[in-house]
Design an enzyme around this catalytic site. Structure first.
Site, PDB file in Angstrom:
ATOM      1  NE  ARG A  76       9.668 -81.796  -4.294  1.00  0.00           N
ATOM      2  CZ  ARG A  76      10.218 -79.892  -4.758  1.00  0.00           C
ATOM      3  NH1 ARG A  76       9.483 -79.435  -5.129  1.00  0.00           N
ATOM      4  NH2 ARG A  76      11.385 -80.643  -5.863  1.00  0.00           N
ATOM      5  CG  HIS A 135       7.697 -74.855   0.629  1.00  0.00           C
ATOM      6  ND1 HIS A 135       6.742 -75.033  -0.089  1.00  0.00           N
ATOM      7  CD2 HIS A 135       8.890 -74.335   0.009  1.00  0.00           C
ATOM      8  CE1 HIS A 135       7.395 -75.095  -1.446  1.00  0.00           C
ATOM      9  NE2 HIS A 135       8.385 -74.839  -1.211  1.00  0.00           N
ATOM     10  CG  ASP A 162       8.439 -69.198  -7.632  1.00  0.00           C
ATOM     11  OD1 ASP A 162       8.081 -69.390  -6.614  1.00  0.00           O
ATOM     12  OD2 ASP A 162       9.225 -69.854  -8.402  1.00  0.00           O
ATOM     13  CD  GLU A 204       5.127 -72.200  -1.199  1.00  0.00           C
ATOM     14  OE1 GLU A 204       6.884 -71.130  -0.317  1.00  0.00           O
ATOM     15  OE2 GLU A 204       5.313 -72.640  -2.219  1.00  0.00           O
TER      16      GLU A 204
END
Length: 319
Positions: free
Chosen positions: A81, A188, A233, A293
């Site tokens: 993460r 990412h 997002d 990203e």
């Protein structure tokens, strides 16, 4: 051989005292990592599990540019993460009735152990201002489960280049088999910022995007500046310009320069989503991160047998 008084000196002859980049391998098993450090102090750390970049320090090594959760698993039990996980061959949950449909979300590259293929420094032996680390992942090294879920012969070479200018990360994908395959690719990247409420993004004006927070509906970025005021997002597709800039208090902090990929995902989980993620610590850490990203995730890249594809990014720290 006859001696010549005016013999030309060797070109680019390194001085015995000239400093050079240092590269170290530490840890064991899935916790193994490669660390590179420039004589000027900049450094990068790459975990062999997932070939995940878990630290990038610039400005003489004084500034950490990546956010990694305090609860991130660095022992190979779970995708990391934070940092820069490599997403391949599918982005997000795999679609039904597709060759990737049996794979987990974001594919297998970020949860596979990669090989360290070696290092190379600047071409000029007197220039110690950069160092490149290469990592490899091949179909023969995959778990039996991953091979069964995606039975294609491939080779990935991931190059991480540290310089005083920034950090470059590039993925080379090769179809080593006889069957055509399709894939998606994403880096990412979790950028570390001081205060998300004072962080904005430019370089996306006029670009269409899929908003996953709003039921995957399609919109167009109407404002020249994107502010983060809640969960975001978004998948921005086919961006015409190469550079996206992250600003703090109106001042440029990062340039993210895409290389042969057209899409960019902007993500921040905000309070509720961060609280629901078991490996996200501290829970208010969303205030110090912004994911920008780069990748190829709208549609699919198709590789014929023997063909290759290369794409990636250069991130510049603008402090």
């Amino acid at each position: 051989m006859a001696n010549r008084s005016n013999r030309p000196s060797a070109l680019n002859a390194p001085s015995a005292a000239a400093p050079s980049p240092e590269v170290d391998i530490s840890g064991t098993g899935a916790s193994s990592k490669v660390t590179a450090r420039l004589p000027s102090g900049e450094s990068v750390e790459v975990l062999l599990y997932g070939a995940t970049v878990i630290s990038w320090k610039s400005d003489g090594g004084k500034v950490e540019n990546l956010w990694v959760s305090d609860a991130a698993k660095l022992d190979g039990t779970k995708a990391v993460r934070g940092g820069i996980p490599v997403v391949f061959p599918v982005f997000g949950p795999p679609p039904k009735d597709h060759a990737t449909s049996a794979l987990p979300q974001h594919g297998f590259a970020r949860t596979s152990r990669w090989e360290f293929l070696g290092k190379s420094s600047s071409e000029d032996a007197l220039d110690a201002s950069s160092v490149k680390l290469d990592f490899g992942l091949y179909s023969s090294n995959l778990s039996d489960e991953a091979k069964k879920a995606w039975p294609y012969d491939f080779g990935l070479v991931y190059s991480v280049t540290l310089s005083k200018e920034g950090l470059q990360t590039v993925v080379n994908v090769r179809n080593e088999g006889t069957k055509v395959f399709e894939f998606q690719l994403l880096l990412h990247t979790y950028l570390r910022v001081k205060d998300i409420s004072k962080t904005t993004v430019t370089g996306l004006a006029g670009v269409p995007y899929v908003d996953k927070v709003l039921d995957a509906t399609t919109h167009t970025q109407s404002s020249p500046t994107l502010s983060i005021t809640g969960e975001v997002d978004r998948v921005y597709a086919s961006i015409p310009q190469d550079t996206t800039t992250v600003l703090e208090d109106g001042k440029p902090r990062f340039d993210v320069v895409r290389d042969n990929v057209d899409d960019t995902v902007v993500w921040n989980p905000w309070k509720e989503k961060a609280a629901a993620l078991s490996d996200f610590e501290p829970k208010d850490g969303f205030q110090q991160l912004l994911c920008v990203e780069v990748g190829s995730v709208q549609g699919w890249q198709k590789l014929e047998a023997g063909d290759g594809f290369e794409g990636g990014q250069l991130i510049k720290s603008l402090l």
